[in-house]
Design a protein around this motif. Sequence first.
Motif, mmCIF file in Angstrom:
data_model
loop_
_atom_site.group_PDB
_atom_site.id
_atom_site.type_symbol
_atom_site.label_atom_id
_atom_site.label_comp_id
_atom_site.label_asym_id
_atom_site.label_seq_id
_atom_site.Cartn_x
_atom_site.Cartn_y
_atom_site.Cartn_z
ATOM 1 N N ASN A 1 32.553 37.554 37.407
ATOM 2 C CA ASN A 1 31.958 36.322 38.053
ATOM 3 C C ASN A 1 31.913 36.418 39.392
ATOM 4 O OD1 ASN A 1 33.597 35.224 35.725
ATOM 5 N ND2 ASN A 1 31.974 33.729 36.118
ATOM 6 N N ILE A 2 30.332 36.467 40.102
ATOM 7 C CA ILE A 2 30.051 36.459 41.241
ATOM 8 C C ILE A 2 29.418 35.100 41.765
ATOM 9 C CG2 ILE A 2 28.666 37.972 42.921
ATOM 10 C CD1 ILE A 2 28.214 40.002 40.813
ATOM 11 N N GLY A 3 30.556 34.476 42.488
ATOM 12 C CA GLY A 3 30.212 32.925 42.697
ATOM 13 C C GLY A 3 30.116 32.283 41.434
ATOM 14 N N GLU A 4 29.457 31.148 41.518
ATOM 15 C CA GLU A 4 29.259 30.029 40.529
ATOM 16 C C GLU A 4 28.028 30.466 39.812
ATOM 17 O OE1 GLU A 4 29.584 26.299 42.030
ATOM 18 O OE2 GLU A 4 31.586 26.338 42.413
ATOM 19 N N ASN B 1 41.398 39.022 40.307
ATOM 20 C CA ASN B 1 40.452 38.810 41.449
ATOM 21 C C ASN B 1 40.529 40.283 42.216
ATOM 22 O OD1 ASN B 1 40.454 36.244 40.573
ATOM 23 N ND2 ASN B 1 40.874 35.448 42.284
ATOM 24 N N THR B 2 39.246 40.363 42.659
ATOM 25 C CA THR B 2 38.876 41.683 43.791
ATOM 26 C C THR B 2 38.052 41.105 44.806
ATOM 27 O OG1 THR B 2 37.192 42.524 42.468
ATOM 28 C CG2 THR B 2 39.301 43.528 42.021
ATOM 29 N N ALA B 3 38.678 40.574 45.825
ATOM 30 C CA ALA B 3 38.101 40.040 46.949
ATOM 31 C C ALA B 3 37.356 38.895 46.504
ATOM 32 C CB ALA B 3 36.869 40.980 47.461
ATOM 33 N N SER B 4 36.162 38.365 46.337
ATOM 34 C CA SER B 4 35.607 37.081 45.830
ATOM 35 C C SER B 4 35.400 37.431 44.530
ATOM 36 C CB SER B 4 34.553 36.887 46.746
ATOM 37 O OG SER B 4 33.416 37.860 46.526
ATOM 38 N N LEU B 5 35.226 38.460 43.739
ATOM 39 C CA LEU B 5 34.941 38.666 42.445
ATOM 40 C C LEU B 5 36.125 38.506 41.546
ATOM 41 C CD1 LEU B 5 33.019 42.141 42.667
ATOM 42 C CD2 LEU B 5 32.249 39.669 43.022
ATOM 43 N N VAL B 6 35.807 37.566 40.363
ATOM 44 C CA VAL B 6 36.556 37.390 39.149
ATOM 45 C C VAL B 6 36.569 38.260 38.037
ATOM 46 C CG1 VAL B 6 37.634 35.670 37.647
ATOM 47 C CG2 VAL B 6 36.710 34.977 40.186
#
Length: 572
Positions: free
Chosen positions: A280-283, A208-213
């Motif tokens: 992945n940026i959110g869902e 993960n980097t911040a909110s990015l998977v």
Amino acid sequence: SYGTAQNTRLTADLNKALSETLGVRLNVMKQDGEVAGRDEVEIDRMGIAGAVSFGIGTNIRTSINYERYEQDDVPDGGIPVIGLDTYYNTGWTRASNGTTSYNASTAALANGAKVDSSNFYGTADDYEKVTTDVFTGKIEHDFNDKTSLTNTLRYGKSKIDSLLTQSATISANNSTNPSDWTATRSGQARWQENEILSNATNVKTSFNTASLVHNVSSGFDITIENQKTKARTVNGTYPAANLYNPDYSQRTTNLSLDETGAKNFGETKTIGAYAFDSINIGEKFMVIGGGRLDKFETTTDTTTIATATNPGGGVPVGTKIATDLENSGTLKSYKLGFVYKPLENGSVYISYADSQLPPGAANFTLNSSATNQANSDMDPQEANTVELGTKWDFLNNKLSFTSAIYKTINENEVINLGDSTNTDYQQIGEREVKGIELGVAGEITDAWSVTAGIAKTMTEITKGSKSTAYDQQTGVAYIIDTTGTTLPYTPEWTATLWSSYNITKELTLGGGARYIGEMLSGSTEEQVRSTNNRILSVDSYIIYDAMASYKISKNLTTQLNVYNITDEEYAA
């Protein structure tokens, strides 16, 4: 299994766990028989694959595999195309003095009937022997639940040795009686050996980097591939075949396959590295991108034989002429895509990809001709593809619907822009393929499953060659321009449908159809005017298949397959 044309196939899959972490597996295959609807064509094939795996269920796993395949067939040289609706024969021939004359026997052939599709125009001397050996070793290491490494080492070698006889020139023999008509036979000998050694290392990890998977796949590989061919002359006298009743038992008089001394050895060495990341940026959003870099070197060692018509710079006829060519460079390819999920059961995506093909890559053979695509001075061919698609799941994710539109452009092809008095070769040729595909697959009910698809494909040579030709009837010269023509034998429409239904827990019935639309040969009207014996197009066709299976017990099931129920005759 046993099929019509006395076709028998046996497969076996044997495996044994020697301990909790050690296992062995063996697959064998044997197939023997004829080909339905084709006289004298035979299949004789055998395969064996063995594997042993260590560390099963642990974080370090190792497997060693070996495959052996053998083939000893009677090859299929096809049949003459006389009598097809789109078979074109002008009935005209040009005399050596440039005048035009009418050939009555050729005119008779122009209206000749089709041959029986089961006819075999080869001889009892035809054969095709193939052997393949592949060794593979793989090591997998899971460092943790997010990172793993896989290393695969493979060596493969294959060889083909064959003699294929095909029908050639059709002759009416100055007779209007079709029973007197013949087709000459022509033999083609082939000897080729391919070898590959490759090692590929891949690392997969997620973080993960911040909110990015991120899900990253990266690695490198080293590959050495080569191909060796030997030229052989088919010596002997081939008996002409009766056009409508060929005799397979006829033998070639004084047949011998003699090596001419001409040969070719081509080899390509490649070191490649790549990295791809899906983010992945959110869902609802995902970005996929990455690239690959390949450093390659291709060498070609060719030996030709000087002939009377091509003396090779004045050397004596029969002299061996050696040519060594080399090419190297760096290839870049990349891919970028976006995925959007508006709802839980659906997604929309768009992607773009670019790839390159260097000179001589198709068969490891470079060419010294300044007008040849395989010349090392040529730039790599480049292909780029853009695609927009969507996928939706229905009925509790049991039924999926997919659709996509795409466009692929291939650039840097060598074309001739000359005319009747000169040639002008430039590497600006271009062809385009675009289309749309629709598909559905899954279960409509617990007992009813379906798979269906339809596609429309449009092809065009957007920048083509020019050449000079002569009208068979008038002898007048004119220019043939392939720009705007379609790619040969690419159907505009194709479709498939298959559905099966469980009548009871034991009995299942299924049926379906396959459709191939009309396929154009790619010939222009001008090309047709310049030659006889040309196919303009191949008719569309539809084939129906069916099956029935019955579960006798939990360990035994029997199934009957019937192909081409209506006995449709078609050209593939």
